[in-house]
Design a protein around this motif. Structure first.
Motif, PDB file in Angstrom:
ATOM      1  N   GLN A 821       0.830  -1.209   0.000  1.00 41.08           N
ATOM      2  CA  GLN A 821       0.000   0.000   0.000  1.00 41.08           C
ATOM      3  C   GLN A 821       0.866   1.261   0.000  1.00 41.08           C
ATOM      4  O   GLN A 821       0.578   2.227  -0.734  1.00 41.08           O
ATOM      5  CB  GLN A 821      -0.923  -0.007   1.219  1.00 41.08           C
ATOM      6  CG  GLN A 821      -1.934  -1.142   1.268  1.00 41.08           C
ATOM      7  CD  GLN A 821      -3.068  -0.971   0.264  1.00 41.08           C
ATOM      8  OE1 GLN A 821      -3.164   0.045  -0.428  1.00 41.08           O
ATOM      9  NE2 GLN A 821      -3.922  -1.983   0.164  1.00 41.08           N
ATOM     10  N   ALA A 822       1.931   1.256   0.779  1.00 41.97           N
ATOM     11  CA  ALA A 822       2.788   2.439   0.851  1.00 41.97           C
ATOM     12  C   ALA A 822       3.455   2.719  -0.499  1.00 41.97           C
ATOM     13  O   ALA A 822       3.553   3.872  -0.933  1.00 41.97           O
ATOM     14  CB  ALA A 822       3.843   2.246   1.944  1.00 41.97           C
ATOM     15  N   HIS A 823       3.924   1.670  -1.131  1.00 39.72           N
ATOM     16  CA  HIS A 823       4.582   1.841  -2.431  1.00 39.72           C
ATOM     17  C   HIS A 823       3.608   2.414  -3.464  1.00 39.72           C
ATOM     18  O   HIS A 823       3.953   3.320  -4.218  1.00 39.72           O
ATOM     19  CB  HIS A 823       5.130   0.499  -2.906  1.00 39.72           C
ATOM     20  CG  HIS A 823       5.965   0.591  -4.147  1.00 39.72           C
ATOM     21  ND1 HIS A 823       7.315   0.850  -4.113  1.00 39.72           N
ATOM     22  CD2 HIS A 823       5.621   0.478  -5.463  1.00 39.72           C
ATOM     23  CE1 HIS A 823       7.784   0.891  -5.351  1.00 39.72           C
ATOM     24  NE2 HIS A 823       6.774   0.660  -6.191  1.00 39.72           N
ATOM     25  N   LEU A 824       2.394   1.895  -3.476  1.00 33.57           N
ATOM     26  CA  LEU A 824       1.417   2.356  -4.462  1.00 33.57           C
ATOM     27  C   LEU A 824       0.930   3.768  -4.165  1.00 33.57           C
ATOM     28  O   LEU A 824       0.634   4.535  -5.088  1.00 33.57           O
ATOM     29  CB  LEU A 824       0.229   1.385  -4.519  1.00 33.57           C
ATOM     30  CG  LEU A 824       0.552  -0.008  -5.058  1.00 33.57           C
ATOM     31  CD1 LEU A 824      -0.662  -0.912  -4.953  1.00 33.57           C
ATOM     32  CD2 LEU A 824       1.038   0.059  -6.511  1.00 33.57           C
ATOM     33  N   ARG A 825       0.851   4.128  -2.886  1.00 36.36           N
ATOM     34  CA  ARG A 825       0.453   5.501  -2.567  1.00 36.36           C
ATOM     35  C   ARG A 825       1.461   6.510  -3.090  1.00 36.36           C
ATOM     36  O   ARG A 825       1.115   7.655  -3.391  1.00 36.36           O
ATOM     37  CB  ARG A 825       0.302   5.674  -1.045  1.00 36.36           C
ATOM     38  CG  ARG A 825      -0.930   5.018  -0.467  1.00 36.36           C
ATOM     39  CD  ARG A 825      -1.239   5.570   0.928  1.00 36.36           C
ATOM     40  NE  ARG A 825      -0.137   5.393   1.861  1.00 36.36           N
ATOM     41  CZ  ARG A 825       0.051   4.332   2.620  1.00 36.36           C
ATOM     42  NH1 ARG A 825      -0.821   3.313   2.555  1.00 36.36           N
ATOM     43  NH2 ARG A 825       1.080   4.242   3.442  1.00 36.36           N
ATOM     44  N   GLY A 826       2.710   6.070  -3.231  1.00 36.27           N
ATOM     45  CA  GLY A 826       3.738   6.971  -3.753  1.00 36.27           C
ATOM     46  C   GLY A 826       3.787   7.057  -5.265  1.00 36.27           C
ATOM     47  O   GLY A 826       4.538   7.872  -5.807  1.00 36.27           O
ATOM     48  N   ARG A 827       3.000   6.232  -5.940  1.00 34.92           N
ATOM     49  CA  ARG A 827       3.005   6.256  -7.415  1.00 34.92           C
ATOM     50  C   ARG A 827       1.967   7.269  -7.882  1.00 34.92           C
ATOM     51  O   ARG A 827       0.836   6.942  -8.207  1.00 34.92           O
ATOM     52  CB  ARG A 827       2.706   4.872  -7.980  1.00 34.92           C
ATOM     53  CG  ARG A 827       3.569   3.766  -7.394  1.00 34.92           C
ATOM     54  CD  ARG A 827       5.045   3.989  -7.618  1.00 34.92           C
ATOM     55  NE  ARG A 827       5.439   3.766  -8.994  1.00 34.92           N
ATOM     56  CZ  ARG A 827       6.676   3.869  -9.456  1.00 34.92           C
ATOM     57  NH1 ARG A 827       7.654   4.220  -8.629  1.00 34.92           N
ATOM     58  NH2 ARG A 827       6.945   3.644 -10.721  1.00 34.92           N
ATOM     59  N   ASN A 828       2.362   8.532  -7.904  1.00 36.11           N
ATOM     60  CA  ASN A 828       1.423   9.617  -8.203  1.00 36.11           C
ATOM     61  C   ASN A 828       1.699  10.319  -9.522  1.00 36.11           C
ATOM     62  O   ASN A 828       1.136  11.379  -9.798  1.00 36.11           O
ATOM     63  CB  ASN A 828       1.427  10.633  -7.066  1.00 36.11           C
ATOM     64  CG  ASN A 828       2.828  11.173  -6.776  1.00 36.11           C
ATOM     65  OD1 ASN A 828       3.775  10.891  -7.504  1.00 36.11           O
ATOM     66  ND2 ASN A 828       2.952  11.931  -5.692  1.00 36.11           N
ATOM     67  N   ALA A 829       2.573   9.736 -10.320  1.00 34.77           N
ATOM     68  CA  ALA A 829       2.883  10.355 -11.611  1.00 34.77           C
ATOM     69  C   ALA A 829       1.744  10.147 -12.592  1.00 34.77           C
ATOM     70  O   ALA A 829       1.057   9.122 -12.581  1.00 34.77           O
ATOM     71  CB  ALA A 829       4.174   9.767 -12.169  1.00 34.77           C
ATOM     72  N   ASP A 830       1.544  11.131 -13.464  1.00 32.87           N
ATOM     73  CA  ASP A 830       0.513  11.022 -14.492  1.00 32.87           C
ATOM     74  C   ASP A 830       0.908   9.971 -15.527  1.00 32.87           C
ATOM     75  O   ASP A 830       2.075   9.864 -15.919  1.00 32.87           O
ATOM     76  CB  ASP A 830       0.301  12.369 -15.188  1.00 32.87           C
ATOM     77  CG  ASP A 830      -0.382  13.374 -14.287  1.00 32.87           C
ATOM     78  OD1 ASP A 830      -1.086  12.926 -13.357  1.00 32.87           O
ATOM     79  OD2 ASP A 830      -0.207  14.583 -14.510  1.00 32.87           O
ATOM     80  N   ILE A 831      -0.062   9.187 -15.952  1.00 33.43           N
ATOM     81  CA  ILE A 831       0.132   8.185 -17.000  1.00 33.43           C
ATOM     82  C   ILE A 831      -0.833   8.528 -18.126  1.00 33.43           C
ATOM     83  O   ILE A 831      -2.045   8.651 -17.887  1.00 33.43           O
ATOM     84  CB  ILE A 831      -0.148   6.760 -16.477  1.00 33.43           C
ATOM     85  CG1 ILE A 831       0.725   6.458 -15.254  1.00 33.43           C
ATOM     86  CG2 ILE A 831       0.084   5.724 -17.569  1.00 33.43           C
ATOM     87  CD1 ILE A 831       0.418   5.132 -14.588  1.00 33.43           C
ATOM     88  N   PRO A 832      -0.353   8.726 -19.341  1.00 29.95           N
ATOM     89  CA  PRO A 832      -1.262   9.175 -20.411  1.00 29.95           C
ATOM     90  C   PRO A 832      -2.345   8.171 -20.770  1.00 29.95           C
ATOM     91  O   PRO A 832      -3.390   8.550 -21.296  1.00 29.95           O
ATOM     92  CB  PRO A 832      -0.309   9.420 -21.592  1.00 29.95           C
ATOM     93  CG  PRO A 832       0.899   8.603 -21.292  1.00 29.95           C
ATOM     94  CD  PRO A 832       1.031   8.587 -19.813  1.00 29.95           C
TER      95      PRO A 832
END
Length: 1146
Positions: A821-832
């Motif tokens: 969960q922590a790792h995924l919460r940090g994945r906040n970059a936009d993906i086209p």
């Protein structure tokens, strides 16, 4: 009067046909004399091949094996030149191509009479690897003609010209490792060639010359051979093609052979010898073609499966296979011997006027002994004795001349006053060769026709005397478009119905296309004298204006076709390897000819004959016509479809394209598969799509066979299916397991016992495992686990062995719920192209000791979920509503669940730390995904029912999901993103998610294949084996996963020991369950052994299910009704286990 005239014309046609037969026979005799005059030189070939050599030595083997072949070819160049004229004449006759001349002097009127507008300066000679780097300038005349024929088709049907890439030999292979070889001229196989390239790019290889392939002794199967491709025309997506050479050569995984006497009408036969003793899957080997193309044998199979056919009298000459008589077929055997009756005189060798073939001397002819008591046929100079073979194997000998058998047959009440057809039966008789019609009562004409054919048939062939199928009479055309009146059928016409039926990748027969051809009813109707069109249009032209009647006829033809192919496939299972033409021989596509007849106002199909895999030309032409029209023309917004245009099957009902229900089809549960209305660019290849799926699936089965794969952790009873399944696949499992007495130890190739329970020592365990493998010289090609706790350890071993797998970091993140969960919460970059990944994560905090509780409360809101960090199966999951609840539950769990001894298999070998996370409201779902090299290959969504509060253990489930399609797409996308974002790039994974009001939210990721019933249900519904996918991913092979929509739902309920022991242990209830299971009413999946159930059991809050009982149905509502009825019958629903509540939201 008109009919009488036509019969007279038919007699003249018959006489002319007989004259042509004799002329052809003389021509063949001359041809044989010329061939026998050639100087044949024996060439010694080096056969001392070292079976122990690795495949990397294949280049050397190529040189050694082909030297003699090409010196012989060079010595025969003069003889070949003398045969050029004869070859050109045969080529035009049998392949429909003309010899290509000088392109500069005569650009027009080359192959097929087309204008050559493509590059002919391409390398079609022998592969470079055969000339030690020297590129051959000489090109076989046939190869050039085949190539021009292929380019001609590409040019006029809109596909790109073939590009020559032979200057740079290819070293890599497609990631599916599928190498399909087709030995054939391209004329009649464009549909499978293009379709296979579209499904898996670079998998289809078209072979024009014997020099393009190499046969080599198998390293794994002594006495058998592997086939390697040195050069081919490869097919890619969109019909893109290349001339390619391969160094190292590509190992063939599936063979389609059309370079045989039967397929080429005697023009070439080098493929027959090539296919012998191969260890690879094959479509319709030469021996199987001889069986399936035998009209008598297939007619008997029709009688077995209830497919109507003409009443028949058969005369078989020295039969090679047993075909008994039935109610509608009388089978008589004929023995041929010298007229004088001298036992010492050699038997007369017959001449085959249609095709010059050698007799099969290996088949004993037990009927050759002279029998002087029977009459002599003066025309054939032979003595015949008739024996009727009756069902069950008995033989009834008749002292009745053949002529009298015919007269008795024609006197039968069911045959009197009916037109008669006489035809030969055997692999060489196609396109109505030798077929004659005879007027009612014209016995002498029938006898003459039979005697004429006796001069030409081979041993093992037959002559059929059968009733003519009277075609339906055209009716007045009413209620349809006015222009049909201008081309409607009249009384002198008939039409042939041709259905194409394929074996799909999951073993089910699928009728893919039904086409028709209209011609005079007084001559044989075939593909050569008709223009292909749809069944629907044909029925309209014959006045069948009621769409319901037309639809029912189409369905009847379709079902009879599938029933017949199913019967043929089942019959083939009884044949020996030799009879099937090799271990991989299998019939996977047939064409069936029907005629429609009418009796008592009912129109029904009558089957005439079956054609083996050389049967795709008519459907191919139809699809090219349709594709051309839709590519270049707007046809009033319609799609040209050989299937009835309104129907589209979904869960037992037929729908229009607007999804309006048309009619129900639940009465006979007849399923139609993969028959959606196609897009314009999907028309070509539909007729062979299931066959191509079978090619690619069998290819991967072959590639996986004999792979050595390391499996870490055996798991419990619920994983018991893995070991027999791997044996069936031919996979050699090396199992690492802690329990020395585990039941799987005797079901695997190698068993290595190491204590790996303490997962805090995984790095040490990984080093020990690798060291043991090296010490014992065990070379594995893949490494994986099916047991939750062993994910990180399997990843470590894969890294050390440099195998295709997941990184240790990714596996560790997946195993540790708080890190996920922590790792995924940090994945906040936009993906086209996808949503932002952190939208799927939930707030959470790790609790390793009581002091962490206060900090964790700041991260989530109440109510919340407290559970073990590494656990599975919902063990230790609790809802908490305040800090006091957290403290109480935390204290209880750390004292009761400490080590593996307290509860095995729930991650306590890592730690008993905990995670506090948001409580998610919504429906719960499992998404099982197949990922290869970070690309999503397949995904399957399951709905989970309500849990039995306060327990969070799974109670019920439904597959496929009943969610709206867009919601399912959200779940699949979210599961795929969550896996790849934490680093899981190769394998089969189980992702648990909630569908909340705002979209999907992740519960947890299990970095292994889904457990319980998942594998079985996916296999039943989709035909996909997730276990095989996992094994392939571990070996670096991208799984080939056909996408077929399921035609039913499966709904199941879990059984728990505290409520349902009686289902298995009570004798009466168990008998009821066994009876329901034997009738296919329920699906039972055992998760624990029955012996475990017999032990005393104390109910706890951590109770896990021991079995799953499920039902199948065409709709969700029907499945719900069935499941509740089963639960009532077996007393599964109780006051404490309310199944009706669990499944109410499905």
């Amino acid at each position: 009067m008109a009919e009488s005239t036509s019969y007279q014309e038919n007699v003249l046609w018959h006489d002319k046909n007989a004259d042509n037969i004799k002329i052809q026979s003389l021509a063949k005799q001359v041809e044989n004399l010329e061939i026998n005059e050639k100087d044949e030189k024996e060439v010694d070939e080096d056969k001392d091949v070292d079976d122990d050599k690795d495949i990397d030595d294949v280049d050397k083997d190529v040189d050694e094996n082909v030297t003699s072949r090409f010196s012989m070819k060079k010595n025969d160049e003069k003889e070949k030149e003398r045969d050029d004229d004869e070859y050109e004449e045969n080529l035009i006759t049998h392949f429909g191509v003309k010899k290509t001349g000088d392109l500069e002097q005569d650009q027009y009127c080359k192959t097929h009479g087309m204008c050559v507008t493509w590059n002919t300066e391409v390398n079609l000679g022998d592969p470079i690897i055969l000339g030690r780097g020297y590129r051959s300038d000489s090109v076989d005349e046939a190869v050039l003609d085949f190539y021009n024929s292929l380019q001609y088709t590409f040019y006029e049907t809109g596909f790109p010209e073939t590009e020559d890439r032979t200057a740079m030999p290819r070293r890599t292979i497609n990631k599916e490792n599928a190498v399909v070889a087709v030995l054939s001229a391209p004329c009649e196989l464009m549909a499978p060639l293009i379709e296979c390239g579209n499904q898996v790019s670079d998998s289809m290889h078209l072979i024009f010359s014997e020099s393009w392939v190499l046969k080599k002794p198998s390293l794994e199967s002594p006495g058998l051979y592997e086939l390697f491709i040195l050069k081919a025309i490869t097919f890619h997506k969109g019909g893109v093609t290349y001339i390619d050479e391969f160094n190292p050569p590509r190992k063939c995984t599936y063979l389609i052979n059309f370079f045989t006497n039967a397929a080429t009408s005697g023009l070439t036969d080098w493929g027959t010898e090539l296919e012998k003793n191969l260890d690879i899957p094959m479509s319709s080997s030469v021996p199987l073609c001889a069986v399936v193309d035998d009209k008598l044998w297939t007619r008997y199979q029709m009688s077995r499966c209830g497919v109507p056919h003409p009443e028949s009298l058969a005369f078989t000459l020295a039969p090679k296979r047993f075909v008994p008589s039935s109610e509608t077929i009388k089978v008589c055997t004929l023995g041929r011997c010298v007229k004088s009756g001298n036992p010492q005189e050699e038997n007369i060798q017959k001449q085959n006027t249609f095709d010059n073939k050698e007799e099969n001397s290996n088949v004993p002819n037990t009927l050759n002994a002279p029998i002087e008591s029977h009459p002599v046929d003066l025309m054939t100079n032979c003595v015949f004795t008739a024996k009727q073979i009756v069902d069950g194997g008995g033989v009834c000998t008749h002292a009745v001349p053949m002529e009298e058998e015919i007269r008795n047959f024609l006197k039968k009440p069911s045959i009197l006053n009916r037109k008669i057809v006489v035809k030969p039966s055997g692999p060489d008789y196609h396109a109505s060769i030798g077929v004659t019609f005879h007027a009612p009562g014209n016995v002498d004409s029938v006898i003459d026709a039979v005697e004429d054919l006796l001069d030409s048939i081979d041993d093992g062939d037959s002559i059929l005397v059968e009733t003519f199928v009277e075609p339906i009479n055209p009716r007045p055309v009413t209620g349809v478009a006015h222009n049909i009146q201008q081309w409607k059928a009249d009384g002198g016409l008939s039409f042939r119905v041709r259905s194409t039926c394929c074996k799909d990748f999951d073993g089910k027969p699928v009728c893919t296309i039904i086409t028709c051809g209209v011609a005079s009813k007084h001559v044989p109707v075939n593909g050569d004298n008709t223009v292909v069109q749809t069944l629907d249009t044909t029925l309209l032209a014959f006045g069948v204006s009621d769409p319901t009647v037309r639809r029912n006829i189409e369905r009847d033809v379709r079902k009879k076709s599938e029933d017949l192919l199913q019967t043929i496939m089942e019959e083939e299972k009884k044949l020996t390897v030799e009879q099937r033409g090799g271990i991989g021989g299998c019939t996977e596509i047939i064409g069936i000819d029907f005629f429609l007849t009418e009796k008592n106002g009912q129109i029904s199909p009558v089957a005439i004959e079956v054609n083996s895999h050389d049967c795709t030309i008519n459907c191919q032409i139809f699809e090219f016509i349709a594709s051309l029209a839709h590519r270049c023309t707007v046809l009033n917004g319609q799609v040209m479809n050989p299937v009835y245009q309104l129907s589209e099957h979904r869960f037992g009902e037929y729908y229009t394209r607007e999804n309006t229900r048309v009619c129900s089809d639940n009465s006979n549960q007849y399923e139609r598969r993969d028959l959606d209305m196609p897009k314009f660019d999907e028309l070509l290849g539909r007729c062979v799509r299931p066959w191509v799926r079978t090619m690619l699936t069998r290819s991967q089965d072959y590639v996986l066979r004999n792979k050595m794969i390391l499996v870490i952790g055996a798991g419990g009873y619920s994983k018991k299916f893995i070991w027999p399944a791997s044996l069936e696949m031919g996979v050699k499992i090396v199992l690492v397991e802690s329990n020395p007495e585990h039941f799987a130890r005797d079901q695997v190739h190698r068993f290595i016992c190491i204590d790996i329970e303490d997962h805090k020592q995984d790095r040490l365990h990984a080093s020990i495992i690798v060291e043991i493998l090296r010490d014992e010289n065990i070379s594995v090609e893949g490494c994986l686990t099916f047991w939750e706790d062993c994910g990180p350890l399997a990843a470590l071993v894969s890294e050390l062995l440099q195998l295709k797998g997941n990184t240790y970091k990714a596996a560790s993140i997946a195993k540790t719920k708080s890190r996920t969960q922590a790792h995924l919460r940090g994945r906040n970059a936009d993906i086209p192209h996808w949503p932002v990944t952190n939208m799927f994560a939930s707030r959470s905090a790790r609790i390793t000791c009581e002091a962490d509780i206060e900090k964790a409360i700041q991260c989530v809101s109440f109510p919340a979920i407290l559970k073990l960090e590494y656990a599975s199966s919902a063990v230790g999951v609790n809802m908490v509503k305040c800090e006091e609840d957290i403290q109480n539950q935390h204290a209880y769990l750390i004292n009761t669940l400490r080590t593996n001894d307290d509860y095995h298999g729930i991650g306590l070998g890592f730690s008993n730390s905990m995670i506090l996370m948001d409580y998610l409201q919504g429906s719960e779902h499992d998404i099982d995904v197949v990922i290869f090299e970070r690309k999503l290959i397949a995904a399957f969504v399951t709905d989970n029912g309500l849990t039995n509060w306060p327990s969070y253990t799974e109670t019920s489930s439904l597959m496929p999901s009943s969610l709206p399609v867009d919601k399912q797409a959200q779940l699949v996308t979210a599961a795929y993103q969550c896996c790849t974002e934490i680093g899981l790039s190769n394998g089969v994974f189980n992702v648990e998610m909630k569908m909340t009001q705002t979209g999907p939210k992740l519960i947890e990721i299990n970095a292994r294949m889904g457990g319980f019933y998942i594998r079985d249900w996916v296999k039943r519904l989709y035909g996909i084996d997730m276990m095989k996918c996992a094994l392939m991913c571990s070996c670096g092979i991208r799984p080939y996963v056909p996408t077929i929509p399921p035609t039913e739902f499966i709904m199941g309920v879990m059984l728990i020991p505290s409520e349902h022991k009686h289902v298995m242990l009570d004798n009466v209830t168990r008998m009821v369950l066994d009876d329901m299971q034997s009738r296919g009413e329920v699906i039972l999946t055992m998760l624990e052994s029955e012996e475990e159930l017999k032990h005393p059991y104390d109910k706890t809050e951590y109770e896990e299910p021991y079995a799953n009982v499920a039902v199948r149905a065409h709709t969700v509502e029907e499945a719900r009704r069935k499941l509740l009825a089963v639960c009532k019958k077996l007393s599964i629903e109780t006051s404490d286990y309310k199944v009706s509540e669990f499944i109410k939201f499905f």
